[in-house]
Write a protein that holds these residues in place. Structure first.
Motif, PDB file in Angstrom:
ATOM      1  N   TYR A 148      -2.943  -7.293   6.363  1.00  0.00           N
ATOM      2  CA  TYR A 148      -3.174  -6.178   5.449  1.00  0.00           C
ATOM      3  C   TYR A 148      -3.983  -5.168   6.249  1.00  0.00           C
ATOM      4  N   VAL A 179      -5.245  -0.880   6.425  1.00  0.00           N
ATOM      5  CA  VAL A 179      -5.320   0.445   5.804  1.00  0.00           C
ATOM      6  C   VAL A 179      -5.966   1.421   6.785  1.00  0.00           C
ATOM      7  N   THR A 210      -8.482   4.880   7.170  1.00  0.00           N
ATOM      8  CA  THR A 210      -9.555   5.570   6.479  1.00  0.00           C
ATOM      9  C   THR A 210      -9.919   6.843   7.230  1.00  0.00           C
ATOM     10  N   SER A 230     -10.006  -6.345  -1.517  1.00  0.00           N
ATOM     11  CA  SER A 230     -10.801  -5.477  -2.394  1.00  0.00           C
ATOM     12  C   SER A 230     -11.982  -4.855  -1.625  1.00  0.00           C
ATOM     13  N   ASP A 234     -10.536  -2.165   0.579  1.00  0.00           N
ATOM     14  CA  ASP A 234     -10.123  -1.002  -0.215  1.00  0.00           C
ATOM     15  C   ASP A 234     -11.325  -0.181  -0.698  1.00  0.00           C
ATOM     16  N   LYS A 235     -12.411  -0.854  -1.051  1.00  0.00           N
ATOM     17  CA  LYS A 235     -13.634  -0.151  -1.484  1.00  0.00           C
ATOM     18  C   LYS A 235     -14.263   0.633  -0.328  1.00  0.00           C
TER      19      LYS A 235
END
Length: 129
Positions: free
Chosen positions: A4, A6, A8, A123, A126-127
């Motif tokens: 996973y 992401v 930023t 989580s 993501d935060k």
């Protein structure tokens, strides 16, 4: 997919600081922060990509899952990577999915725990975006 990841808009340091706060809220501690760029440079390699690996652990969960299957220790502590993408120069954060790792052991009874840990760590990431 085994991971996973992401992207930023934060710097690596900002992303790591934010991630550490989120992890603490979920009862995960950062045991070690491995700076790959720095380590490879010290060894004489010209690695010019900021890349850090955070080893994180929730002691209660680690105790519980190791009690069920000692082979889980091969996957501990959990790892979260924070790096600057070589092409885009954007900061990325990600982890190998605990569910993908548990599949290698082929013990279905541990999948619920792996799913819970995976969701909690995602989580946290993501935060921190």
């Amino acid at each position: 997919m085994f991971h996973y990841t992401v992207e930023t808009g934060k710097s690596m340091d900002e992303a790591i600081q934010s991630l550490e706060v989120s992890l603490k809220e979920e009862k995960f501690g950062v045991l070690w922060q491995f700076d790959i760029e720095e380590t490879l440079k010290k060894k004489g390699f010209n690695f010019e990509q900021p890349y850090k690996i955070l080893e994180v652990c929730n002691p209660k969960v680690a105790n519980s899952i190791l009690t069920e299957n000692q082979l889980i220790g091969y996957f501990l502590p959990c790892k979260i990577v924070v790096y600057q993408d070589a092409e885009t120069k954007k900061t990325k954060m990600g982890l190998p999915k605990p569910t993908a790792l548990i599949e290698m052991i082929n013990e279905e009874s541990l999948m619920d725990i792996a799913t819970e840990i995976e969701n909690r760590l995602i989580s946290c990431i993501d935060k921190s975006v």
